[in-house]
Design a protein around this motif. Structure first.
Motif: not given
Lengths: 468, 468
Positions: B122-148
């Protein structure tokens, strides 16, 4: 005048079956692997072609502050938005309902130092509440382009030309781009003496080509019979050059109507000169749903699809709503509808899902990893898997796994009595591979030196590339 | 034992300057063209490599019903979610906070007919509230893989191997994958006699390598000194093989600790055999933030980046929470952090933004379109533009536009006194093009037959391709 292209709905069987909608909100689609591959290919081809024209992709945030984006959104669209309150700031956020408004906001407020003209492209989702059974997703995948900072017929025809070429590039058959100018119908309505409200209602009816409704609106106010007749006729004026001539008659020398017609004619002739005449349909009633369009506008329809695949137009005043007046034009395509309209049948028949399934008993995992890595280095698509069970069943279990994974070739390593430098090869799905002879259902395995297998994989990749 | 790789924060100057954050919610990034091109290239390379291993991309909806997805989410993560009420159904929706949970939901509920094992990417965004100044985006672009569908060391090492190869492929220098097994520290805690609450607190402290906090937790309950000593030591056990030996001493023959160690050792040795030893760091305190991991886990760190670039692990019980127990493992990478860590300096210096700017006075718009189209058919990237002003200034205006658009070559068509089959060519930015001699700032224009220009463009593209 030719008739408008037929727009019946057809069941989108293939698309429907590869999408799963239960348990997720109606209109929110999970696109499963087979379809996802085609959707991504479609997006990639569209963006690659747009890129050839000098457009650069921009990536925009999925949600924004409502108060910041609102100047670029119609009140009706704001009502269709997904809104929620930002826990951090207390301000209202909304999921992007429209890419053009967001780009306008970015250009006005963020890209103030950029050289004009700006050519921007995007691939994104937009989110809108839709009436139930409206047959439209709530998450709409779009690819589009915006040309910002130019107000001339060259830029009008450029964005339409790019779009038409994109549609040809992805293999869309028999589509029509209906081409109009919002100034013409607006001019007719303004000249008629209709009230502002009456004009708005008439615009909407004309845009939907809802003639009874248009009639009703015209009858509700006292306007001249000539004016009413012209307004009534405009939505039915679609076809080729002759539409412009008739439009000029209705304009009756009024410069506010002649100017849009002249511009429309120039853009039409430029596009015809570029070889796009067969894709075009002049439409004096063309009037897109967004209020921000204020010049040339266009829509794409394809045979067998009941709704437009995309469209766009000139929006000279939109960026100005964010404080930086800049003439602009652009287009957007609905990737999902395009996906349902393009025929992928060619591509589906020719390839196995993976090139090699490499199998081994678990005692030979290390060898398995090594062989799979060697094959992957040739550029092949390789699945690796350890097999349960004993040596007697190893090959048949591997062949079954290869068949389940739709692998063209099954490679067994680490079987007892087989040297480390050798592998057993079963071309289980050879019948499905192009350029190979069809084999039996379960052909016997063949012992082969690993080096020879890798060399064959390299050769096969090279030939595959040459075929393209 | 080697020490853990240093993880200082460095100012991400280049990334920060090409991103615009004002007026959009903090942590929601607009990625401007230059950076967007690199981000898309990164995503494309990651997915292409994952694809070589037989993983198929899946596209998942941006929001879902909370009640449906909740079984796959930790309570803490649900609190970090963007939630809103669906106007159509009254149910609570949430923006995807995690791709793995969503894939688990889809596999359990939607892909029930699919053949196992399933390899999904997958390539996607995930969305999370972060503490202010956590230095992390609230929209996080991800690429990943799952072996099921597989539970063996081959699949454990496969996902880690794919990930490591991906990182090499995109040119990431000096990174480390810390590799552990959640069963080890869990086993130590369980054996110690700590309360359930104490175990949880100790896990969290160990995961953060917060030794004073761990000490505090251990001191707050009455447990044996030997048990406490082992728990205290585990987070400091990182390095190569010797870590396993020391782990076995602490395990003291307890099979519930020996089994995770044995599995970890097997996976480690497989990855070493595949040539990844230099990228690995065994870490017996490794313990990812997600409760759903229940086997081998791993994190990626790169020099100069203060937070992990990605990670993953085995989550055998997650899919079961949606009603279909299936062993699984996978990884995800943070595209934005990766983008800031990879050195793109090579690529930046070598190319103009566009190959040709074709300019013409507006009377020659048709010719302009035709010439630009011919050049584009060679595969070149071509911007077309009509020029304002008179014939005397045409060339200098065109050269200025070409320079603003960073075009390698400016082509002027339709200048007065120039035949329709000829063009004027100015190699305005030749100094920036590889393989060309540097020219003066405003070199004179050169008359050229259009056919020769097109032939040269075709040659130049062919040479460019051969260089790659």
């Amino acid at each position: 005048m030719v008739s408008a292209p037929p727009k019946p709905r057809i069941p989108s069987g293939q698309a429907a079956s590869s999408r799963e909608r239960s348990l997720v909100p109606v209109g929110m689609a999970t696109i499963l692997p087979h379809a996802a591959k085609q959707v991504r290919r479609l997006e990639g081809e569209l963006l690659a072609h747009i890129n050839c024209w000098g457009y650069d992709e921009i990536i925009l945030p999925t949600f924004e502050y409502l108060d910041v984006l609102a100047p670029g959104l119609e009140p009706e669209l704001i009502e269709q938005c997904y809104q929620f309150v930002d826990r951090t700031t207390g301000r209202t956020l909304l999921l992007r309902p429209d890419a053009t408004a967001q780009i306008a906001r970015t250009v006005a407020m963020g890209l103030t130092g950029a050289t004009l003209p700006l050519r921007l492209s995007y691939r994104t989702s937009v989110f809108r509440y839709e009436r139930e059974h409206a047959g439209r997703g709530r998450e709409i995948f779009q690819v589009g382009a915006e040309l910002i900072g130019l107000d001339d017929v060259t830029s009008d025809s450029e964005v339409i030309g790019v779009m038409i070429e994109c549609l040809h590039r992805v293999g869309l058959q028999s589509f029509k781009v209906s081409l109009g100018h919002v100034g013409y119908i607006k001019g007719l309505l303004m000249r008629s003496g209709l009230s502002a409200q009456g004009q708005k209602l008439a615009e909407q009816a004309a845009a939907r080509k809802d003639l009874p409704r248009l009639e009703e609106v015209l009858a509700s106010e006292r306007i001249s019979k000539t004016a009413a007749r012209a307004i009534r006729e405009a939505p039915e004026l679609y076809g080729q050059e002759e539409v412009l001539a008739r439009g000029r008659v209705l304009a009756d020398g009024d410069p506010s109507l002649a100017a849009p017609l002249e511009r429309l004619g120039q853009v039409y002739r430029l596009l015809c000169a570029a070889g796009h005449r067969d894709s075009l349909l002049l439409d004096l009633g063309e009037f897109r749903g967004f209020d921000y369009y204020d010049g040339i506008v266009f829509d794409v329809f394809a045979e067998g699809v009941g709704a437009e695949l995309g469209g766009g137009g000139r929006y000279d005043h939109l960026i100005g709503r964010f404080g930086r007046p800049l003439p602009s034009t652009g287009f957007g395509l609905d990737v999902d509808r395009l996906f349902r309209s393009v025929d992928f049948s060619d591509e589906r028949s020719v390839s196995a899902r993976v090139d090699y399934l490499v199998a081994a008993p678990s005692r030979a995992t290390r060898l398995l990893t090594e062989v799979a890595a060697q094959l992957r280095r040739t550029g092949s698509r390789v699945v690796q898997q350890t097999m349960k069970g004993n040596d007697a069943t190893l090959i048949s279990v591997a062949v079954a796994a290869g068949s389940a994974q739709q692998a063209a070739v099954v490679v067994v390593v680490g079987a007892s009595g087989i040297d480390h430098d050798d592998v057993l090869v079963v071309e289980s799905l050879s019948a499905q591979m192009p350029g190979r002879r069809s084999g039996r259902m379960s052909p016997p395995s063949k012992k082969m030196a690993l080096a020879d297998l890798v060399a064959a994989a390299r050769r096969s990749r090279r030939q595959g590339k040459e075929r393209l």
